[in-house]
Design a protein around this motif. Structure first.
Motif, PDB file in Angstrom:
ATOM      1  N   LEU A 190     -25.382  19.419 -56.329  1.00 16.15           N
ATOM      2  CA  LEU A 190     -24.225  18.574 -57.084  1.00 16.15           C
ATOM      3  C   LEU A 190     -24.661  17.272 -56.869  1.00 16.15           C
ATOM      4  N   PRO A 191     -24.532  16.257 -57.787  1.00 14.29           N
ATOM      5  CA  PRO A 191     -24.956  15.006 -57.998  1.00 14.29           C
ATOM      6  C   PRO A 191     -24.563  13.575 -56.786  1.00 14.29           C
ATOM      7  N   SER A 192     -25.946  13.762 -56.862  1.00 17.13           N
ATOM      8  CA  SER A 192     -25.337  12.252 -55.444  1.00 17.13           C
ATOM      9  C   SER A 192     -24.697  11.214 -55.711  1.00 17.13           C
ATOM     10  N   THR A 193     -23.835  10.301 -54.657  1.00 19.25           N
ATOM     11  CA  THR A 193     -23.120   9.071 -55.408  1.00 19.25           C
ATOM     12  C   THR A 193     -24.811   8.155 -55.538  1.00 19.25           C
ATOM     13  N   LYS A 194     -23.968   7.330 -56.305  1.00 19.93           N
ATOM     14  CA  LYS A 194     -25.026   6.412 -57.389  1.00 19.93           C
ATOM     15  C   LYS A 194     -24.275   5.050 -57.166  1.00 19.93           C
ATOM     16  N   ILE A 195     -25.076   4.008 -56.305  1.00 24.03           N
ATOM     17  CA  ILE A 195     -24.554   2.715 -56.846  1.00 24.03           C
ATOM     18  C   ILE A 195     -25.738   2.276 -58.256  1.00 24.03           C
ATOM     19  N   LYS A 196     -24.558   1.574 -59.448  1.00 17.67           N
ATOM     20  CA  LYS A 196     -25.533   1.706 -60.423  1.00 17.67           C
ATOM     21  C   LYS A 196     -27.047   0.852 -60.568  1.00 17.67           C
TER      22      LYS A 196
END
Lengths: 790, 349
Positions: free
Chosen positions: B97-103
């Motif tokens: 599943l996708p990671s947590t991203k800072i822009k």
């Protein structure tokens, strides 16, 4: 400048089979760049034919069936030209011919009749219609009766020419002439330049007895006039017409063509007046404001005192250096002409031509002219007028000459040439360059004295001679090396690039926007007092003013992205903002940020940008630059209309406002869009101390919490200030850890919880002293009417 | 008594082997080995034994105790392991599943090239300097040997705001500023980059664009020459644009240098074979350069008999387009985030 190869061959003997591209490339290497180099006529398989029979096509009302004798055979050709008829000599494109525009001639059947070729009009073989007579525009070309059937029509017509279109540099006005080109090619190909043929008789009394020239402006330094009588106006000989066409000038009649021909040949624009419409005098002066003149193109021009005019003593009859007047135009009926060869101030002509019209003449005046050529052009025109227009040239010349035209003498040492070029060219090779250029020299042991011909008005100092040596010797022959200079390390202030790196690391995209914006936007997002700076001559209204703030630029970029469904837009830009105050102009380096949409993304905890995010970005930037503890966010004194009044703060550093941060007003932008701008010049002039290590305390800290219930009108900052004041030096840190409003609390109140950290680097605190500090704080807050939540 | 011990052992081993979880195991531990456990009871009852029997029985009890402790421990470990495995199993997540991203942020391609060029020249001893974009006619033209009315001004149709001020048409204005600012009149090696403006706007010309400009002024006896200029620009082109590119110097004309050259570089697109980008010539015009005109030195306070040097300038936008394969100049100024997001990593070394 279009160079006709045939034309220039009059003056420099180039090989007959010279490769036009090779010539163009060699000229380019000598500094004369070219755009195109090609044959004048790009058509193959053409042959001279004679129409032996011409009958109407049985199934057409305009086509003809022609039997055309081309010597080796007779061809059946269907032709639609109205002038196709028996007995005329024509240009035949045989089957297999290729004509300009990728047009191939094939065997064909036209309405049931066989056609084995095409009879050509001149425009079909590549001569632009604008150069052609009415007859040639509307039909096939009719060759003279002496044209040899079976021969090459291009050669026969003298159109076997090649043209190189040069893009010349602004200093080489001398190359706007065939003669100048001949000298240049002579230097490159090591050939001598032939003299211009000047040979005419003069008749009658001296022209000065019947004609006067008066000059009333300092912008005319040389004016020559001669008279030619009893000219015959007719068509020019083919070679003149062809060369004009190759040079991009439309042939008109022999007299007009000669003025253009001489201009092309020697570079001096001439003007011919109909002497019978002129009177006995020419007066050159500055025009009067609002003075009117109808030029040759039948347009009435309104002049100013910056324009130079030729007058007959009463009214303007020509716009000096640009175009003649209609009243004294040479026409079919003209008998006698006055020839003008003159020099007008290049800057003034340039200003007039920029305003009114650029012409072949003005182009040459603007670049400067050689007075020797002014005289030469006059003589050359007389020679050609006598030869090709039966003119009788009147004895004498009317002359006004205040030029000081001496050959420039420049002495330069061989060492200087080699030092500047970084070469080791021998004395002999240097002298050889000047010989090739046809410059006279006096050769000395250490230096050479160069006598620069007057045609080279671009050469006046030693550096110009060095350039000539570099050009003709060939810059390809100079080996590159690196300067031998003392070692040093260059200086580079990395602040800006580190800021850019920092901002990018915080998730912002760096933009590069236009500084020119619409004047309507220039005062937006600011209440600062300044005058906008508008362009005198903008390209569009949308870019007519210099921006003061970068925010309008970023907001435009946001709108551009929004229109393309790009919803998460976080941008920054460092750039200039411009202002004018009390006639003073200035510019400042600014940094702007725009944030909207998702900043963090993740499953179940994506977060849209809010005020505290952009405030955080701002604080991070300020901390990075060393301003930690020296800034605060304060309510703006004057709120710019474009900002949300409840979600905007001014950024204060050392109690000086350096920027603004907030949300764009909902009436401006429906989405939640946040912007920030800091005047970097103003910020960075506040000095920052060196980064220095602080000893880490060996003693434990004590944490205490206080929660207050206060009116929403009171800012957190105010309460913090009160707490800090009472807490004293032992308070290391104060942090808001919770804010609550809503259920169980009055509508106009909210609860804020602070976490206080106490400590001191020299000892362990005891709980009692901190508790007593805490009691003092609580007492003080309660005294000020602030409720403490227990 | 021996029999009793043997019995306890037999019973306990059997019971322990039947235990199903940690709790039962614990209960058995208490039952047999606890303070009131059966084995402990045996020890307590040893009072009635003879001194000869005691050590024998004592060691027998200890033997059994050790053995019981051992098998209980083994069983305990087994149960703990099972329990942990169960917990781990229950905590399993989908690592795809996708990671947590800072822009992610990015740096503009034009500024990336500017930095590289600055770094290159700093390494060769050039100072990086800046100048105003709203410039005076004096610095933009007059001090560069371009008096009012000079035809070469036509090459640079300008945005004036009044008769004195304009948006600079060329970074060359900084040449004059640097020379004038150097009141000691010492040698100069400088590079400057930034925005420039000309009154033209079409598919290949933006009214705003970026230039970089270099200037070297040094004592005449150091012979900073055209050959040095050539060598310097060879380094520049091969380091910044492409290692295998050739340069061609074409004599040209700029009022602020004499001699002046336009510098062509092997067409980056076709490698010199000829294509639509280079108009079939195999060359792309990249730089303007030359030996500083004596008038420019003189007008800015340097004695042209004592000083000499060279200057060069180039447009950066096209270099950026080439380096990153950007197909249309307008992308550079549109700032579409789908464009900007592509410049979010470090350049390859």
């Amino acid at each position: 400048m279009k160079l006709s190869l045939n034309f220039v061959k009059d003056y420099v003997s180039l090989d007959d089979n010279i490769d036009i591209h090779d010539l163009a490339e060699k000229m380019t290497k000598a500094g004369n760049e070219y755009d195109t180099a090609e044959k004048l006529i790009n058509a193959t398989n053409l042959i001279i034919g004679e129409i032996k029979e011409c009958k109407p096509h049985p199934d057409s009302d305009h086509l003809h069936l022609c039997k055309v004798d081309i010597g080796k055979e007779t061809l059946n050709i269907v032709c639609g030209a109205p002038n196709a008829r028996e007995g005329i000599k024509v240009i035949v494109a045989q089957v297999g011919a290729e004509l300009p525009g990728d047009f191939k001639i094939k065997k064909g059947i036209i309405r049931g009749q066989e056609s084995n070729g095409m009879l050509c009009a001149l425009y079909e073989i590549g001569i632009d219609k604008k150069f052609l007579s009415e007859a040639d525009k509307n039909g096939i070309h009719e060759l003279p009766q002496d044209a040899p059937v079976g021969g090459d029509p291009i050669k026969y017509m003298g159109l076997d020419d090649a043209v190189v279109d040069f893009e010349l540099t602004a200093n080489r006005g001398d190359l706007l002439s065939i003669l100048g080109m001949a000298y240049e090619l002579g230097a490159i190909y090591n050939k001598k330049v032939n003299p211009v043929e000047i040979n005419y008789k003069e008749v009658g009394n001296d022209v000065n007895n019947e004609f006067k020239v008066e000059i009333e402006t300092k912008n005319c330094k040389l004016f020559l006039a001669k008279k030619a009588k009893n000219v015959t106006i007719k068509e020019s000989p083919d070679f003149i017409k062809n060369r004009l066409i190759a040079s991009g000038i439309r042939p008109i009649n022999n007299v007009v063509d000669i003025s253009n021909y001489v201009m092309l040949e020697v570079g001096q624009p001439l003007h011919f007046y109909d002497a019978d419409n002129l009177g006995d005098k020419i007066l050159v002066r500055q025009a009067k404001n609002e003075e009117k003149l109808t030029t040759l193109d039948n347009i009435e021009r309104t002049l100013t005192e910056n324009d130079i005019v030729i007058t007959d003593g009463k009214k303007a009859i020509g716009l000096a250096g640009v175009m003649g007047g209609l009243d004294t135009e040479v026409e079919e009926t003209t008998k006698n002409i006055v020839i003008e060869s003159a020099i007008f101030d290049s800057v003034k002509v340039r200003m007039t031509s920029n305003k009114i019209l650029r012409s072949e003449a003005s182009n040459r005046f603007e670049k400067g002219l050689d007075p020797a050529r002014t005289y030469m052009a006059m003589d050359r025109a007389c020679t050609l007028l006598e030869k090709y227009a039966d003119a009788e040239i009147v004895t004498g010349i009317v002359k006004y000459d205040v030029t000081d035209n001496k050959e420039k003498v420049i002495e330069i040492s061989y060492k200087e040439i080699n030092d500047v070029l970084g070469t080791n060219i021998s004395k002999e090779d240097i002298v050889e360059v000047f010989r090739k250029l046809d410059f006279k020299t006096e050769v000395k042991d250490e230096s050479v004295v160069v006598i620069v011909p007057t045609r080279r008005i671009d050469i006046s100092i030693r550096a110009d001679l060095i350039e000539e040596v570099g050009r003709i010797y060939g810059v390809d022959n100079i080996q590159g090396k690196l300067p031998v200079v003392p070692m040093r390390i260059g200086h580079l202030d990395k602040t800006t690039r580190k800021i850019r790196q920092k901002m990018s690391n915080m998730g912002l995209n760096e933009t590069l926007s236009y500084i020119l914006i619409n004047d309507k936007d220039v005062h937006k997002f600011t209440t600062d007092d300044f005058e906008e700076i508008k362009l005198l001559d903008p390209i569009t209204e949308d870019r007519n003013t210099l921006r003061y703030s970068i925010i309008p630029s970023l907001y435009k970029i946001y709108q551009y992205n929004k229109a393309r469904e790009n919803k998460n837009v976080c941008l920054f830009e460092i750039g200039k903002g411009f202002w004018k105050k009390q006639e003073q102009y200035g510019e400042n380096q600014k940094i702007s940020v725009l944030m909207t949409g998702e900043y963090y993304t993740g499953i179940g905890h994506s977060k849209n940008v809010d005020f505290y995010d952009i405030k955080g970005v701002t604080e991070e930037l300020l901390n990075f630059l060393g301003y930690e503890g020296r800034y605060s966010f304060v309510l703006p004194k004057n709120m710019p209309e474009e900002f949300h009044p409840g979600q905007t703060a001014e950024i204060s550093v050392n109690n000086d406002i350096v920027g603004i941060v907030g949300r764009i007003h909902p009436s401006v932008e429906k989405e939640d869009v946040y912007v920030m701008e800091i005047n970097l010049d103003k910020l960075l002039e506040k000095r920052v101390g060196k980064m220095k290590f602080k000893e880490i305390s060996k003693f434990p800290t004590i944490k205490k919490d206080i929660a207050v219930l206060v009116s929403k009108d009171i800012t957190s900052k105010e309460i913090e200030t009160l707490i800090k004041k009472k807490a004293g030096k032992l308070l290391l840190n104060i942090k808001v850890f919770d804010v609550y409003e809503g259920k169980n609390i009055d509508d106009n109140k909210r609860s804020i919880a602070y976490s206080l950290t106490f400590g001191t680097p020299d000892r362990t605190l005891n709980d009692d002293e901190i508790n007593s500090i805490l009691e003092n704080i609580i007492k003080d807050l309660e005294n000020k009417g602030i409720e403490i939540r227990k | 008594m021996k029999e009793q011990i043997e019995k306890i052992k037999e019973n306990s081993v059997q019971e322990i082997s039947k235990a199903e979880n940690l709790q039962q195991l614990n209960d058995l531990k208490v039952k047999y080995l606890g303070k009131k456990g059966e084995l402990t009871a045996v020890l307590r009852g040893m009072g009635g034994l003879t001194p000869e029997e005691r050590p024998i029985i004592g060691s027998l009890v200890n033997e059994v105790r050790d053995e019981l402790e051992k098998i209980i421990k083994e069983k305990e470990e087994k149960f703990e392991k099972e329990e942990l495995n169960k917990k781990l199993e229950s905590e399993k997540i989908d690592i795809t599943l996708p990671s947590t991203k800072i822009k992610r942020g990015s740096l503009h391609p034009v500024n990336r090239i500017i930095e590289d060029i600055e770094d290159l020249f700093v390494s060769m001893g050039y100072d990086v300097v800046t100048g105003p974009e709203l410039e005076t006619d004096e610095y933009c033209f007059e001090r560069l040997n371009l008096p009012k009315g000079h035809p070469a001004r036509d090459m640079q149709d300008s945005f004036y705001i009044n008769s004195e001020y304009l948006l600079r048409t060329q970074t060359s204005a900084v040449q004059a500023r640097t020379m004038m600012a150097n009141t000691e009149k010492t040698p100069i090696r400088m590079i400057t980059a930034g925005k420039t403006y000309r009154r033209e706007d079409d598919a290949t010309h933006s009214h705003q664009f970026n230039q970089i400009e270099g200037l070297v002024v040094d004592y005449k006896e150091r012979n900073v020459s055209l050959a040095d200029l050539k060598g310097t620009l060879e380094v520049f082109v091969r380091k910044i644009i492409g290692a295998n590119l050739d340069l061609r110097f074409r004599p040209s004309y700029f009022p602020f240098t004499e001699p002046s050259y336009e510098v062509d570089v092997t067409c980056f697109k076709c490698g010199g074979k000829g294509c639509n980008l280079c108009k079939q010539t195999g060359w792309i015009e990249v730089l303007g350069a030359g030996i500083v005109h004596p008038n420019v030195l003189e007008m800015n306070g340097y004695d042209p008999e004592k000083f000499g040097g060279f200057a060069f300038g180039t447009g950066i936008d096209r270099l950026a387009m080439f380096r990153y394969g950007i197909t249309d100049m307008r992308y550079l100024y549109a700032n579409d985030v789908r464009f900007l997001n592509q410049f979010d990593r470090k350049d390859e070394e």
